[in-house]
Write an enzyme that holds these catalytic residues in place. Structure first.
Site, PDB file in Angstrom:
ATOM      1  N   SER A 174      36.737  -5.637  31.073  1.00  0.00           N
ATOM      2  CA  SER A 174      37.025  -5.143  31.652  1.00  0.00           C
ATOM      3  C   SER A 174      38.137  -4.469  31.798  1.00  0.00           C
ATOM      4  O   SER A 174      39.458  -3.956  31.513  1.00  0.00           O
ATOM      5  CB  SER A 174      36.717  -4.473  32.934  1.00  0.00           C
ATOM      6  N   LYS A 204      40.021   2.276  32.559  1.00  0.00           N
ATOM      7  CA  LYS A 204      39.869   2.928  33.450  1.00  0.00           C
ATOM      8  C   LYS A 204      40.818   4.378  32.865  1.00  0.00           C
ATOM      9  O   LYS A 204      40.005   5.613  33.231  1.00  0.00           O
ATOM     10  CB  LYS A 204      40.322   3.170  34.607  1.00  0.00           C
ATOM     11  N   GLU A 217      41.713   9.632  44.955  1.00  0.00           N
ATOM     12  CA  GLU A 217      42.194   8.290  45.823  1.00  0.00           C
ATOM     13  C   GLU A 217      42.812   7.105  45.251  1.00  0.00           C
ATOM     14  O   GLU A 217      41.975   7.227  43.972  1.00  0.00           O
ATOM     15  CB  GLU A 217      41.056   8.149  46.809  1.00  0.00           C
TER      16      GLU A 217
HETATM   17  C1  PLP Z   1      38.262  -0.855  38.792  1.00  0.00           C
HETATM   18  C2  PLP Z   1      37.705  -1.539  38.004  1.00  0.00           C
HETATM   19  C3  PLP Z   1      36.548  -2.443  37.741  1.00  0.00           C
HETATM   20  C4  PLP Z   1      35.555  -2.038  39.172  1.00  0.00           C
HETATM   21  O1  PLP Z   1      35.281  -0.586  38.312  1.00  0.00           O
HETATM   22  P1  PLP Z   1      33.883  -0.059  37.757  1.00  0.00           P
HETATM   23  O2  PLP Z   1      33.744   1.188  38.177  1.00  0.00           O
HETATM   24  O3  PLP Z   1      32.887  -0.608  37.949  1.00  0.00           O
HETATM   25  O4  PLP Z   1      34.269  -0.265  36.156  1.00  0.00           O
HETATM   26  C5  PLP Z   1      36.404  -3.756  37.265  1.00  0.00           C
HETATM   27  N1  PLP Z   1      37.627  -3.888  35.944  1.00  0.00           N
HETATM   28  C6  PLP Z   1      38.376  -3.523  36.107  1.00  0.00           C
HETATM   29  C7  PLP Z   1      39.484  -4.660  35.597  1.00  0.00           C
HETATM   30  C8  PLP Z   1      38.967  -2.657  36.898  1.00  0.00           C
HETATM   31  O5  PLP Z   1      40.466  -1.787  37.578  1.00  0.00           O
END
Ligand code: PLP
Length: 400
Positions: free
Chosen positions: A382, A94, A116
């Site tokens: 992610s 993010k 938000e």
């Molecule tokens: C917020 C988040 C997601 C989901 O958001 P996307 O916009 O679909 O990538 C996925 N993995 C993590 C670690 C997150 O914090």
């Protein structure tokens, strides 16, 4: 950069039938200002130079790709690799778009970031960007979420942000969005709204995708360097879809690379038990753009539920709805049970505790590996799972 990125979105922000901007009239001039600023900045050497500097010296990019040897052996079949966004500063992808949004705000002469947050991950990343750029930060969060995600509330406050508790309705994400937008309308002359995924009115789905492209660009180069080839399969979890669009961007023009988005199937395929919008949704609109949505019988956004609160959204980025239609990306799902199993497996076998969101992509790789002997699978890890360890161990223990 490539044929694909010249083809979508169009000037109005449409990816085929999806996207666009349905704005309340007071916001129209402000979104026009954001579009004009981004058009100019995305071609500005100064902006791109500063963004590269931030990526390298503050975020710690490039993040590596790891070959998951033990997990590959246990799964049997394909070789599994992970792009390590868990090693990006603040522990998830993010920050890639939040730092770029902060930089955009700076170039626009804004002094404040507003957003938000649901589980608090986006709020923490945006508060980090605000601290870096010396800006004010105002994060709206439902009171129910604030109680559930207390450590993220503490983080945001330590980072200097003001957290606005939202007590209306169900006191969760939807009410927080309404509250944040209301506050933004009143302050839009000096503030920028920082959207947390490839969702919202144009130009956000395009901008956030562009900001996340760095994940895919790095990955393609790193994977080639590691193996001399491109991966056969590339996969990522899909909530709003930003980490997936980032990784897919690097491979979208490589026809031989199969792309998979993994949605959360929660506890069952019954409406209300999952957040698999592309699997079960219909054409509709949410939060100012056209996309696939999960609707209840009154035509309102349906309640959603998954183990990974970062995937809890009854809509999805418009580009994913488009890519599903063109067939370039295949959308599938992983449920709570297999994602939890993947969370334990990756922790124990590789020494990497994944975010529960990312564990959905790990579950997909473990399941698909058997069907593709001799092939390679690259997933987007992610984020890291530190935020989830208390919840997981208190609810489910330590795995067998
Ligand atoms: C917020 C988040 C997601 C989901 O958001 P996307 O916009 O679909 O990538 C996925 N993995 C993590 C670690 C997150 O914090």
């Amino acid at each position: 950069m490539s044929d694909y990125f010249k083809s979508v979105p169009n000037r109005e922000g449409f990816f085929g039938n999806y996207g666009g901007a349905m704005l309340p009239p007071p916001l129209e001039p402000h979104f026009a200002e954001i579009r004009a600023a981004y058009d100019k900045l995305s071609k500005s050497a100064d902006y791109l130079h500063e963004l590269r500097y931030i990526r390298k010296h503050f975020q710690g990019r490039p993040t590596p790709i790891s070959y998951l040897k033990n997990l590959s052996e246990a799964a049997g079949g394909a070789q599994i690799y992970a792009k390590r966004e868990d090693l990006n500063h603040t522990g998830a992808h993010k920050l890639n778009h939040c730092m770029a949004e902060g930089l955009l705000a700076k170039f626009m002469g804004k002094t404040k970031l507003i957003a938000e947050t649901g589980a608090g991950q986006h709020g923490v990343a945006l508060a980090t960007a605000a601290a870096y750029f010396g800006m004010e930060c105002e994060i709206h969060m439902g009171e129910v979420d604030m109680a559930k995600e207390a450590p993220n509330v503490t983080r945001m406050k330590l980072l200097g942000a003001t957290v606005v508790p939202v007590g209306e309705g169900a006191k969760t994400l939807k009410e927080a969005v309404d509250s944040a937008f209301g506050s933004y309308i009143a302050q839009a002359d000096h503030a920028l709204f920082g959207i947390g995924s490839v969702v919202g009115p144009h130009p956000f789905p395009m901008m956030v995708r562009d900001f996340q492209k760095v994940v895919g660009i790095e990955s393609r180069e790193q994977f080639m360097e590691m193996t001399g080839e491109l991966p056969d399969i590339v996969a990522a979890c899909v909530g709003g879809g930003s980490n997936a669009m980032g990784l897919f961007s690097g491979f979208i023009d490589d026809e031989g690379v199969a792309l998979y988005g993994v949605e959360p199937m929660g506890t069952s395929s019954k409406l209300g038990d999952h957040a698999a919008t592309l699997t079960y949704g219909v054409d509709g609109a949410i939060h100012g753009f056209a996309t696939k949505v999960l609707l209840d019988k009154n035509g309102e956004p349906a309640p959603v539920n998954t183990l990974a609160s970062g995937l809890d959204y009854p809509g999805v980025g418009p580009e994913h709805a488009y890519l599903q239609g063109t067939g370039r990306v295949t959308y599938t799902s992983a449920d709570d049970k297999e994602s939890l199993e993947a969370f334990y497996e990756l922790s124990r076998r590789e020494g990497i505790i994944p975010a529960l969101e990312s564990a959905h992509a790990v579950a997909f790789a473990m399941r698909e590996a058997k069907n593709h002997p001799g092939k390679s699978i690259l997933i987007n890890l992610s984020g890291r799972g530190d935020k989830d360890i208390d919840f997981v161990t208190e609810t489910y223990g330590f795995g067998e």
